[in-house]
Design a protein around this motif. Structure first.
Motif, PDB file in Angstrom:
ATOM      1  N   ARG A  38      -9.188  -1.874   3.630  1.00  0.00           N
ATOM      2  CA  ARG A  38     -10.273  -0.955   3.271  1.00  0.00           C
ATOM      3  C   ARG A  38     -10.134   0.408   3.933  1.00  0.00           C
ATOM      4  O   ARG A  38     -10.805   1.371   3.530  1.00  0.00           O
ATOM      5  N   GLN A  39      -9.262   0.529   4.926  1.00  0.00           N
ATOM      6  CA  GLN A  39      -9.039   1.817   5.571  1.00  0.00           C
ATOM      7  C   GLN A  39      -8.086   2.709   4.774  1.00  0.00           C
ATOM      8  O   GLN A  39      -8.046   3.922   4.991  1.00  0.00           O
ATOM      9  N   ALA A  40      -7.308   2.117   3.869  1.00  0.00           N
ATOM     10  CA  ALA A  40      -6.336   2.890   3.092  1.00  0.00           C
ATOM     11  C   ALA A  40      -7.040   3.812   2.110  1.00  0.00           C
ATOM     12  O   ALA A  40      -8.113   3.500   1.593  1.00  0.00           O
ATOM     13  N   ARG A  41      -6.403   4.964   1.826  1.00  0.00           N
ATOM     14  CA  ARG A  41      -6.950   5.933   0.892  1.00  0.00           C
ATOM     15  C   ARG A  41      -5.886   6.311  -0.135  1.00  0.00           C
ATOM     16  O   ARG A  41      -4.775   6.724   0.227  1.00  0.00           O
TER      17      ARG A  41
ATOM     18  N   GLY B 129       2.062  -1.584   4.179  1.00  0.00           N
ATOM     19  CA  GLY B 129       1.934  -3.017   4.394  1.00  0.00           C
ATOM     20  C   GLY B 129       1.618  -3.750   3.108  1.00  0.00           C
ATOM     21  O   GLY B 129       1.159  -3.171   2.123  1.00  0.00           O
ATOM     22  N   ARG B 130       1.897  -5.054   3.128  1.00  0.00           N
ATOM     23  CA  ARG B 130       1.671  -5.899   1.966  1.00  0.00           C
ATOM     24  C   ARG B 130       0.225  -6.373   1.955  1.00  0.00           C
ATOM     25  O   ARG B 130      -0.267  -6.906   2.955  1.00  0.00           O
ATOM     26  N   ILE B 131      -0.464  -6.174   0.836  1.00  0.00           N
ATOM     27  CA  ILE B 131      -1.882  -6.504   0.751  1.00  0.00           C
ATOM     28  C   ILE B 131      -2.130  -7.965   1.085  1.00  0.00           C
ATOM     29  O   ILE B 131      -3.070  -8.311   1.806  1.00  0.00           O
ATOM     30  N   GLY B 132      -1.288  -8.856   0.579  1.00  0.00           N
ATOM     31  CA  GLY B 132      -1.481 -10.276   0.811  1.00  0.00           C
ATOM     32  C   GLY B 132      -1.336 -10.698   2.259  1.00  0.00           C
ATOM     33  O   GLY B 132      -1.754 -11.793   2.629  1.00  0.00           O
ATOM     34  N   ALA B 133      -0.736  -9.831   3.090  1.00  0.00           N
ATOM     35  CA  ALA B 133      -0.555 -10.152   4.500  1.00  0.00           C
ATOM     36  C   ALA B 133      -1.579  -9.459   5.388  1.00  0.00           C
ATOM     37  O   ALA B 133      -1.555  -9.644   6.612  1.00  0.00           O
TER      38      ALA B 133
ATOM     39  N   LEU C  19       0.811  -1.219   0.000  1.00  0.00           N
ATOM     40  CA  LEU C  19       0.000   0.000   0.000  1.00  0.00           C
ATOM     41  C   LEU C  19       0.844   1.270   0.000  1.00  0.00           C
ATOM     42  O   LEU C  19       0.314   2.374  -0.196  1.00  0.00           O
ATOM     43  N   ASP C  20       2.149   1.148   0.166  1.00  0.00           N
ATOM     44  CA  ASP C  20       2.990   2.285   0.528  1.00  0.00           C
ATOM     45  C   ASP C  20       3.054   3.390  -0.513  1.00  0.00           C
ATOM     46  O   ASP C  20       3.067   4.576  -0.165  1.00  0.00           O
TER      47      ASP C  20
END
Length: 266
Positions: free
Chosen positions: A88-91, A77-81, A69-70
């Motif tokens: 869903r909180q990421a923007r 963080g890594r989406i798969g983890a 997501l960085d």
């Protein structure tokens, strides 16, 4: 100039060429792979949308390019983890949420999707979604991994449209130079059965990929040729003059203007 194009090998390509693809929905404004970006593209008349998918740790299929997501969000963080409740909180750009691919299929029922499966964990959730929604005719799956594209074809049982992977593109380039190796050896047997198009950069590592020889070799096998990611109007025009079947762009207004000027915007 009249271009003799191959007959579409799958309902996914049932649209007058050249095809215009909104790459990540139109990534030029920094809101790539968001519902807002895809909404803007559809409002501008785009029927073909390009995206990428990753699976969260709990198996939800997210439309997002990077493994982490960085780069483009306010999270990390890594989406798969991560579970979906965290992702869903990421923007994106601090503004727009990440969409589930299922939500995009539902919101844009007339759109065709070019989907790059970025990780093995995303493959089975994607195929399960296509089975559940019956969206086989609306999706073309691509992957740099020839093995992953081959597994997608085998698991889907022949209903799935795919693009050639790296090995297939290299084989097609060799064939364009007159090499007479068996097709299954050049392209990969499983992938060749489901491939309907070739999606390539105009150049790679300083070498030209798309030229008249390459287009001719692709057409002899019934493949359309789509070129990514082209953002300059002059390059778009040159490729259309060459006879490519589709262009992917971040600059969706530029491509629309180029095609409109040529009477080819549909």
């Amino acid at each position: 100039m009249t271009v003799l194009r191959p007959r579409p090998r799958h309902p996914y390509l049932d649209h007058p060429a050249p095809l215009a693809f909104a790459h990540r929905g139109g990534a030029a404004d920094g809101l790539e792979n968001t519902a807002l970006a895809f909404r803007h593209a559809v409002e501008r008349g785009y029927r073909y949308l390009e995206t990428d998918v990753h699976a969260t740790s709990d198996g939800r299929l997210v439309a997002f390019h990077d493994a982490t997501l960085d780069r483009v969000t306010d999270s990390s963080g890594r989406i798969g983890a991560l579970p979906w409740r965290a992702v869903r909180q990421a923007r994106v750009a601090g503004r727009e949420p990440l969409p589930l691919f299922e939500e995009l299929l539902e919101e844009f029922p007339e759109a065709r999707w070019n989907v790059d499966v970025k990780a093995e964990a995303a493959l089975r959730p994607l195929l399960a979604l296509l089975r559940r929604t019956g969206a086989w005719d609306r999706v073309c799956v691509g992957s740099f991994s020839e093995a992953r594209a081959g597994r997608a074809q085998q698991l889907a049982g022949g209903r799935l449209a795919t693009s050639l992977g790296t090995r297939g593109v290299a084989g097609l380039r060799l064939r364009s130079y007159g090499r007479s190796l068996p097709l299954d050896r050049l392209l990969g047997a499983a992938v060749r059965r489901s491939a309907v198009c070739v999606q390539v950069p105009e150049r790679h590592a300083g070498l030209r990929v798309v030229d008249r020889l390459f287009l001719r070799a692709a057409r002899q096998l019934g493949f359309q040729v789509h070129v990514w990611t082209v953002n300059d109007a002059a390059r778009m025009a040159d490729l259309l003059d060459l006879g490519v079947d589709g262009i992917m762009t971040d600059h969706i207004d530029t491509l629309r203007d180029v095609l409109t000027a040529r009477g080819a915007w549909t």
